[in-house]
Design an enzyme around this catalytic site. Structure first.
Site, mmCIF file in Angstrom:
data_model
loop_
_atom_site.group_PDB
_atom_site.id
_atom_site.type_symbol
_atom_site.label_atom_id
_atom_site.label_comp_id
_atom_site.label_asym_id
_atom_site.label_seq_id
_atom_site.Cartn_x
_atom_site.Cartn_y
_atom_site.Cartn_z
ATOM 1 N N CYS A 91 0.821 -1.213 0.000
ATOM 2 C CA CYS A 91 0.000 0.000 0.000
ATOM 3 C C CYS A 91 0.864 1.276 0.000
ATOM 4 O O CYS A 91 1.480 1.586 -1.000
ATOM 5 C CB CYS A 91 -1.010 -0.028 1.148
ATOM 6 N N HIS A 196 -3.842 -5.072 0.363
ATOM 7 C CA HIS A 196 -3.350 -5.426 1.695
ATOM 8 C C HIS A 196 -3.388 -6.946 1.882
ATOM 9 O O HIS A 196 -4.344 -7.472 2.471
ATOM 10 C CB HIS A 196 -4.194 -4.734 2.778
ATOM 11 N N GLU A 198 -1.792 -8.766 3.913
ATOM 12 C CA GLU A 198 -1.735 -9.160 5.339
ATOM 13 C C GLU A 198 -3.136 -9.209 5.948
ATOM 14 O O GLU A 198 -3.411 -10.056 6.797
ATOM 15 C CB GLU A 198 -0.807 -8.202 6.116
#
Ligand code: MN
Length: 219
Positions: A91, A196, A198
């Site tokens: 990001c 994202h 994660e």
């Protein structure tokens, strides 16, 4: 307060890495001594980068900027990249990599491209939810690592990479053409994604190979 989402540190732990958090306070001159102790670097998400760093005036739609973090991360990256150690950028991190290499950003997607998809974060769309698809360049490192070229991803950004920096290859786009991932072809392991991964680990294993490959490379 310095903070980083637990989704990042848990992602690193899940695939066998040991996460260390670096607060963005160290001056650029201090980086090499620290970096010698690290096996991999993950740049996390965050606020917008001051457009001065890519040769543009601050437009009203650029959000809050953090001067200290900008200088710290750009300095950190310029010291890190020549080492050839693994880099995973997410990001804001993805945008910082491009800026560090002389590229530019789109300061606001919808202002410039009103017909683009809605890429921005809204509370109604939790980070683990898929927002749009991405198409990866066949043969890219990212496509090899993830084992495919078409994925649904989340989206929590209002800016995007515009002109790629020196040595930066575009390896994924959203259906509206917005750049969603880049790599440095000459680098042993540098993958940079606008989504994202994660946060996606909460509900899916699709992005787990990205973290596993990062830690494997670090090892
Ligand atoms: Mn997006």
């Amino acid at each position: 307060m310095h903070s980083v989402g637990t989704t990042y540190t848990r992602a690193i732990q899940q695939v066998g890495g040991t996460p260390l958090i670096i607060p963005p306070v160290t001056q650029c001159d201090d980086w090499p001594g620290l970096l010698a102790h690290l096996d991999g670097l993950l740049l996390s998400g965050g606020e917008d980068i001051d457009p001065n760093h890519y040769g543009q005036e601050l437009e009203p739609w650029t959000g809050r900027v953090d001067e200290e973090r900008d200088y710290a991360e750009l300095g950190l990256l310029r010291a890190w990249l020549p080492l050839g150690k693994p880099l995973l950028a997410i990001c804001r991190g993805h945008q910082v990599v491009n800026v560090a290499l002389g590229g530019t950003l789109l300061q606001d997607i919808t202002t410039r491209f009103p017909d683009a998809l809605d890429h921005a974060y809204t509370p109604a769309r939790p980070m683990e939810r898929d927002v749009h698809t991405v198409d990866l360049v066949d043969g890219s490192r990212l496509a090899r690592v993830l084992g495919g070229t078409h994925f649904a991803v989340n989206s929590a950004h209002h800016q995007a990479v515009m002109e790629p920096g020196h040595g930066v290859s575009i390896v994924a786009r959203a259906p509206d053409g917005i750049i969603e991932a880049t790599e440095i072809a000459e680098h042993p392991f540098c993958i940079s994604v606008q989504w994202h991964p994660e946060a996606m680990l909460k509900t899916s294993d699709t992005m787990r190979p990205l973290f596993a490959a990062f830690i494997d490379a670090a090892r």
